[in-house]
Structure formats: C-alpha cells, structure tokens
Design a protein around this motif. Sequence first.
Motif, PDB file in Angstrom:
ATOM      1  N   ASN A  38      55.765  54.776  19.327  1.00  0.00           N
ATOM      2  CA  ASN A  38      55.347  56.163  19.077  1.00  0.00           C
ATOM      3  C   ASN A  38      56.537  57.013  18.636  1.00  0.00           C
ATOM      4  N   TYR A  39      57.693  56.697  19.162  1.00  0.00           N
ATOM      5  CA  TYR A  39      58.958  57.354  18.799  1.00  0.00           C
ATOM      6  C   TYR A  39      60.080  56.462  19.320  1.00  0.00           C
ATOM      7  N   PRO A  40      61.305  56.597  18.802  1.00  0.00           N
ATOM      8  CA  PRO A  40      62.410  55.758  19.297  1.00  0.00           C
ATOM      9  C   PRO A  40      62.786  56.189  20.718  1.00  0.00           C
ATOM     10  N   PHE A  41      62.336  55.445  21.718  1.00  0.00           N
ATOM     11  CA  PHE A  41      62.502  55.888  23.109  1.00  0.00           C
ATOM     12  C   PHE A  41      63.749  55.315  23.779  1.00  0.00           C
ATOM     13  N   TYR A  42      64.564  54.617  23.020  1.00  0.00           N
ATOM     14  CA  TYR A  42      65.867  54.206  23.523  1.00  0.00           C
ATOM     15  C   TYR A  42      66.875  54.214  22.377  1.00  0.00           C
ATOM     16  N   SER A  43      68.132  54.407  22.737  1.00  0.00           N
ATOM     17  CA  SER A  43      69.223  54.401  21.769  1.00  0.00           C
ATOM     18  C   SER A  43      69.503  52.964  21.364  1.00  0.00           C
ATOM     19  N   ASP A  44      69.305  52.667  20.079  1.00  0.00           N
ATOM     20  CA  ASP A  44      69.392  51.289  19.609  1.00  0.00           C
ATOM     21  C   ASP A  44      70.835  50.892  19.280  1.00  0.00           C
ATOM     22  N   PHE A  45      71.097  49.599  19.401  1.00  0.00           N
ATOM     23  CA  PHE A  45      72.405  49.021  19.084  1.00  0.00           C
ATOM     24  C   PHE A  45      72.426  48.561  17.622  1.00  0.00           C
ATOM     25  N   TYR A  46      73.577  48.754  16.941  1.00  0.00           N
ATOM     26  CA  TYR A  46      73.687  48.357  15.539  1.00  0.00           C
ATOM     27  C   TYR A  46      74.720  47.265  15.297  1.00  0.00           C
ATOM     28  N   ASP A  47      75.909  47.454  15.828  1.00  0.00           N
ATOM     29  CA  ASP A  47      76.985  46.527  15.474  1.00  0.00           C
ATOM     30  C   ASP A  47      78.171  46.749  16.399  1.00  0.00           C
ATOM     31  N   GLU A  48      79.117  45.833  16.327  1.00  0.00           N
ATOM     32  CA  GLU A  48      80.400  46.040  17.007  1.00  0.00           C
ATOM     33  C   GLU A  48      81.445  46.387  15.952  1.00  0.00           C
ATOM     34  N   ILE A  49      82.413  47.195  16.359  1.00  0.00           N
ATOM     35  CA  ILE A  49      83.381  47.703  15.388  1.00  0.00           C
ATOM     36  C   ILE A  49      84.742  47.871  16.059  1.00  0.00           C
ATOM     37  N   GLN A  50      85.796  47.576  15.303  1.00  0.00           N
ATOM     38  CA  GLN A  50      87.145  47.737  15.840  1.00  0.00           C
ATOM     39  C   GLN A  50      87.572  49.205  15.723  1.00  0.00           C
ATOM     40  N   THR A  51      88.137  49.737  16.802  1.00  0.00           N
ATOM     41  CA  THR A  51      88.659  51.101  16.817  1.00  0.00           C
ATOM     42  C   THR A  51      90.081  51.077  17.363  1.00  0.00           C
ATOM     43  N   ASN A  52      90.745  52.203  17.275  1.00  0.00           N
ATOM     44  CA  ASN A  52      92.098  52.301  17.841  1.00  0.00           C
ATOM     45  C   ASN A  52      92.090  52.253  19.366  1.00  0.00           C
ATOM     46  N   LYS A  53      90.897  52.351  19.965  1.00  0.00           N
ATOM     47  CA  LYS A  53      90.772  52.281  21.427  1.00  0.00           C
ATOM     48  C   LYS A  53      90.176  50.950  21.884  1.00  0.00           C
ATOM     49  N   GLY A  54      90.049  50.015  20.950  1.00  0.00           N
ATOM     50  CA  GLY A  54      89.514  48.703  21.278  1.00  0.00           C
ATOM     51  C   GLY A  54      88.178  48.447  20.601  1.00  0.00           C
ATOM     52  N   LEU A  55      87.611  47.286  20.885  1.00  0.00           N
ATOM     53  CA  LEU A  55      86.328  46.909  20.306  1.00  0.00           C
ATOM     54  C   LEU A  55      85.221  47.773  20.902  1.00  0.00           C
ATOM     55  N   GLY A  56      84.433  48.399  20.022  1.00  0.00           N
ATOM     56  CA  GLY A  56      83.366  49.273  20.489  1.00  0.00           C
ATOM     57  C   GLY A  56      82.008  48.837  19.977  1.00  0.00           C
ATOM     58  N   GLN A  57      80.967  49.333  20.623  1.00  0.00           N
ATOM     59  CA  GLN A  57      79.596  49.052  20.229  1.00  0.00           C
ATOM     60  C   GLN A  57      78.977  50.321  19.641  1.00  0.00           C
ATOM     61  N   VAL A  58      78.291  50.173  18.521  1.00  0.00           N
ATOM     62  CA  VAL A  58      77.713  51.313  17.802  1.00  0.00           C
ATOM     63  C   VAL A  58      76.240  51.469  18.171  1.00  0.00           C
ATOM     64  N   PHE A  59      75.889  52.676  18.607  1.00  0.00           N
ATOM     65  CA  PHE A  59      74.524  52.984  19.021  1.00  0.00           C
ATOM     66  C   PHE A  59      74.038  54.263  18.342  1.00  0.00           C
ATOM     67  N   ASP A  60      72.716  54.486  18.419  1.00  0.00           N
ATOM     68  CA  ASP A  60      72.159  55.783  18.016  1.00  0.00           C
ATOM     69  C   ASP A  60      72.766  56.889  18.860  1.00  0.00           C
ATOM     70  N   LEU A  61      73.002  58.029  18.230  1.00  0.00           N
ATOM     71  CA  LEU A  61      73.412  59.237  18.949  1.00  0.00           C
ATOM     72  C   LEU A  61      72.243  60.216  18.900  1.00  0.00           C
TER      73      LEU A  61
END
Length: 197
Positions: free
Chosen positions: A60-83
């Motif tokens: 009916n609507y996006p009822f959870y923040s979905d995961f997309y990918d992992e990405i390298q950052t200056n603070k370490g490996l991070g996980q990308v989600f809906d904001l």
Amino acid sequence: MIQLEDRHYIGEGEIRFCYEHPNKKGLCIKIPRPETTRAYTNKELLYFKKLSKRNKTKYNYPFYSDFYDEIQTNKGLGQVFDLVRDETTGKISKTLEYYLIQSNEIDDKKLENALLELKHQMTKHKVFTRDLRARNICCKINKDGSIRLIIIDGIGHRDFFPFADWFHYFSQKKVDRTFTKWHFNSIDEQRNFLKKG
C-alpha cells in the motif's frame, strides 16, 4: 569513496551511526559501530536480499526503509538505505518516539490509525522486525496531512523454521507477538512504556 562530514550526521542507535547521503537526498548511509560484528550486518542484509525478490508494487505504501547497496566512505563501509522525509517540508521525518514524548502536534487518533495500518502491512506482506522500538519508526507527514509509520531499523527475524514467511496464520501470530512484546497494542500503551523507561 563517499566523504561524510559532521553536517551529514542524523543520529545513532545501538548498532550504527546514520548520515544523510551527500549526493542523494532520498538516501542515508549507516555506518556500523566498531563493536558491531560483520556477522550481524550480514544477517540483516541477507533478509533484505530475500525481500528484494518480492513485488513491492503490491505494498500500500513503502512501510520500511529499504536497503540498496554497500558503499565505502571515509568512516568505513556503510549500508545505503531510504531516508524518510516529510512531504510537507522535505525535512527528515521525526521518529514516533519524538511525537509521543516531545511533541503533541500529531493527533493520537492519526497515530493510532497509522499504527494499525503498519501492523496490517507487516502481516499482509510477511515483513518482520526484531526490534520494534518507537525510535526505529519514522512518522512521515504526507501532503494531505495523513501520517505513515515507516520502520527505519530492526527489520528481520531469527526464526530457524520461518513458517511466518510462508503462512498467513503464523505471520499474523508473529506480528501480534511482536506488537505485544514491544508494547505497541495502542499508542497510549507505547507512550506509557516510554515514560517508564
């Protein structure tokens, strides 16, 4: 490599720090705390991989923040989600905990209806959470003034025999147990629970 700065910081939980994605307004990057094991992250990502195979146009609507990918950052490996952002202002949506404890600007009846709808969506689509806390749920304010509750953390379960993934009866029982365990049978119950904590 993505550069995360202090101005991108949103907040943090027991497991991860959360930052706005510097280049994409609709996404955030979560950086695990040093003590968070890779095994914990892998279990969560495995569950999201399973969810990714579903036809989400039936939601009916996006009822959870979905995961997309992992990405390298200056603070370490991070996980990308809906904001999650409010449609009315474009600002990052506040948590349900905020509206229950710090603000009364959203009517309890609206929150109650949104809570019932979230429970219905979780049961219908067999999506579960191991950590249904008010701080892990955002209140998205839509243009028409309606409210959507969106789970932003804690998605997944640890069942060895995942009958709830396959059968509606077990799905309903599992969601019911989760809502009871985390004091979500009503908005008043949750508010009282938060005040005691």
